[in-house]
Design a protein around this motif. Structure first.
Motif, PDB file in Angstrom:
ATOM      1  N   LEU A   1       0.838  -1.204   0.000  1.00 24.32           N
ATOM      2  CA  LEU A   1       0.000   0.000   0.000  1.00 24.32           C
ATOM      3  C   LEU A   1       0.869   1.249   0.000  1.00 24.32           C
ATOM      4  N   SER A   2       1.911   1.236   0.810  1.00 25.91           N
ATOM      5  CA  SER A   2       2.812   2.390   0.865  1.00 25.91           C
ATOM      6  C   SER A   2       3.437   2.662  -0.497  1.00 25.91           C
ATOM      7  N   PHE A   3       3.849   1.584  -1.183  1.00 23.40           N
ATOM      8  CA  PHE A   3       4.452   1.756  -2.513  1.00 23.40           C
ATOM      9  C   PHE A   3       3.440   2.318  -3.500  1.00 23.40           C
ATOM     10  N   ARG A   4       2.210   1.784  -3.460  1.00 26.27           N
ATOM     11  CA  ARG A   4       1.183   2.258  -4.394  1.00 26.27           C
ATOM     12  C   ARG A   4       0.858   3.724  -4.141  1.00 26.27           C
TER      13      ARG A   4
ATOM     14  N   LYS B   1      -9.893   1.039  -1.316  1.00 29.32           N
ATOM     15  CA  LYS B   1      -9.672  -0.263  -1.933  1.00 29.32           C
ATOM     16  C   LYS B   1      -8.914  -1.187  -0.985  1.00 29.32           C
ATOM     17  N   SER B   2      -7.845  -0.652  -0.360  1.00 29.58           N
ATOM     18  CA  SER B   2      -7.052  -1.462   0.564  1.00 29.58           C
ATOM     19  C   SER B   2      -7.866  -1.871   1.789  1.00 29.58           C
TER      20      SER B   2
ATOM     21  N   GLU C   1     -10.543  -4.568   0.924  1.00 27.38           N
ATOM     22  CA  GLU C   1      -9.906  -5.859   0.635  1.00 27.38           C
ATOM     23  C   GLU C   1      -9.538  -6.604   1.920  1.00 27.38           C
ATOM     24  N   ARG C   2      -9.338  -5.852   3.005  1.00 22.42           N
ATOM     25  CA  ARG C   2      -8.966  -6.467   4.288  1.00 22.42           C
ATOM     26  C   ARG C   2     -10.117  -6.417   5.295  1.00 22.42           C
ATOM     27  N   ASP C   3     -11.336  -6.288   4.771  1.00 19.87           N
ATOM     28  CA  ASP C   3     -12.555  -6.339   5.579  1.00 19.87           C
ATOM     29  C   ASP C   3     -12.673  -5.199   6.595  1.00 19.87           C
TER      30      ASP C   3
END
Length: 509
Positions: free
Chosen positions: A349-352, A388-389, A392-394
């Motif tokens: 996530l940090s990279f994105r 989105k992140s 995806e992790r509820d």
């Protein structure tokens, strides 16, 4: 210059120029200019007969400096812009030249005056590209391209222009670097049209001449590293001798750093942080403070100090990279402080986030860049990536209120007084201050809050310190004289800092 292994007779491979020094390279460039003016073999040159001494010194200074500090520095063939006046003039002159050659060769009987002049020029170009030890090839070229004999053959209509062109192409294949093999091979496959063939021969010869200059540059680089400092300093001194008062901006730059340090010391004493009088800053501390100001120089208010003008393009690039990196770091700090645990500790996530923010802030140094609008786009993209992140992790997506808060905080970094922006800029200054004091350590400990851009920061720091170290070696004596006058002389220049100078400064551009 690397040559093909299969080429015979190592003695005759000579396209390697001598590495005797920069002066030889300039003579070669001047010789190229003279050759170019005799035929359409290449475009215009920057070398001008009768150029004054200061301009020659400036050329030498710039050329030597680029070779030393820029590992990728090389020359490229000159390409005039399509549709430009100079290109139209050049194309028309060349067309007239080649039309004359075609008209003479198609005459009955044919005339060879223009063709002989071309062959003579090709002969001189080939000989000029030979290394000093290539005696056999030099003798062979002189024998085959014997201009007196060729003129006699032309008088009797017995000259074999096509055969001579084939010989020239063979010699070019022996002398060129490997990256020109394809160009030479195309010459061998060229049609029998002599005019077209000679056009291509001259085009490839021009490329080969550029290759030789670039080989010389690469060969000179290690030779110049040590004496190059003395050469740059001596050349700069000659420029100063011809321009009295030419270190005016440099003096004001250092004086402004001295005033800033003195003011900071006085403030600390008033605030009771230190007891007793504090000694004035030393030369090393003063010069480091001045170098730090170069990193954030405002080019709209003042040109760079004279001692830095050779590096203006590099410094602007460093400044642009640093500003963009700081902005990315500021946005990430806002994200993690606002959202907290659900988005921390996720490298992907940090990279994105970093990637998307960097793309949207690309070109933020441009005068017409709208930072406020760009930050609105950054905010929208950040919210999208985070939602989105999270889903995806509820985790529940960001609430409208939280998205509005996040957007407002991100957009607020456009203001110079924004506390997050001020914090990041202050930490970056701390990093570069430590780096200037001890460049060998590379500051292993990145200041708190800058970890998202630590790789980029280390790369930018290495580039900047490399420029500073070279600048210090070359111009150290000039700086020492200025500092001595500022600290011990009563005849100081005007107290205005260099960023506020309104006068027309002396320029070495």
């Amino acid at each position: 210059m690397p040559l093909n292994d299969e080429r015979p007779d190592g003695e005759d491979r000579g396209a390697e120029p001598s590495t005797s020094g920069l002066g030889g390279s300039r003579e070669s460039l001047a010789a190229d200019h003279a050759a170019k003016n005799r035929s359409p073999s290449a475009g215009s040159s920057n070398t001008v007969d009768g150029v004054n001494e200061s301009t020659r010194d400036l050329f030498n200074l710039h050329f030597a400096h680029e070779i030393i500090v820029n590992p990728s520095f090389h020359l490229q063939p000159e390409l005039l812009p399509q549709g430009s006046l100079w290109k139209m003039v050049k194309d028309n002159l060349h067309k007239a030249y080649w039309d004359i050659l075609e008209s003479e060769l198609n005459g009955d009987p044919p005339e060879y005056g223009q063709a002989i002049r071309l062959l003579e020029e090709v002969r001189e170009i080939l000989l000029s590209m030979l290394r000093p030890g290539a005696n056999r090839l030099r003798a062979q070229i002189t024998e085959v391209l014997d201009m007196d004999l060729i003129r006699q053959q032309a008088d009797n209509d017995a000259v074999d222009i096509q055969g001579l062109a084939s010989y020239i192409i063979t010699i070019m294949g022996q002398m060129c670097s490997q990256n020109r093999d394809k160009d030479v091979e195309k010459l061998r496959q060229s049609p029998d049209d002599i005019v077209t063939l000679f056009k291509e021969i001259f085009r490839v010869l021009d490329l080969m001449k550029v290759d030789i200059v670039n080989f010389t540059i690469n060969d000179l680089r290690p030779v110049l590293m040590s004496p190059g400092v003395d050469f740059e300093r001596a050349t700069f001194q000659r420029l100063l001798d011809n321009k009295p008062g030419a270190l005016e901006i440099t003096t004001l730059w250092i004086k402004s750093a001295l005033e800033e340090l003195s003011s900071s010391n006085a403030k600390e004493q008033r605030d009771g942080q230190e007891k007793g009088p504090r000694p004035p800053p030393g030369p090393f501390q003063l010069l480091n403070a001045a170098f730090l100001r170069i990193l954030t120089w405002d080019y709209n208010k003042s040109p760079l100090p004279e001692t830095w003008m050779q590096d203006e393009k590099r410094l602007r690039e460093i400044q642009c990279q640093l500003r963009q990196g700081q902005a990315v770091n500021e946005v990430l700090l806002i994200i993690y402080s606002t959202i907290g645990g659900p988005v921390q500790g996720l490298p992907s996530l940090s990279f994105r986030l970093m990637w998307n923010i960097s793309v949207l802030l690309e070109g933020m140094h441009s005068p017409d860049f709208n930072l406020e609008k760009a930050l609105e786009s950054v905010s929208a993209q950040v919210c999208c990536d985070l939602n989105k992140s999270l889903t995806e992790r509820d985790y529940p997506p960001l609430s409208p209120a939280l998205q509005a808060t996040l957007t407002g905080q991100i957009c607020s970094i456009a203001r110079k007084d924004n506390p997050i922006r001020a914090l990041v800029e202050d930490r970056v200054q701390q990093y570069f201050t430590a780096l200037l004091c001890d460049p060998k350590s590379q500051v292993k400990q990145i200041p708190a809050g800058l970890s998202p851009i630590q790789i980029e920061l280390a790369s930018i720091g290495a580039k900047f310190i490399s420029l500073v170290n070279h600048n210090r070696r070359v111009y150290g004596p000039f700086y020492a004289n200025i500092i001595k006058k500022l600290m011990f002389s009563s005849s100081l220049p005007a107290a205005n800092p260099p960023q506020d100078t309104a006068q027309d400064p002396v320029s070495f551009k």
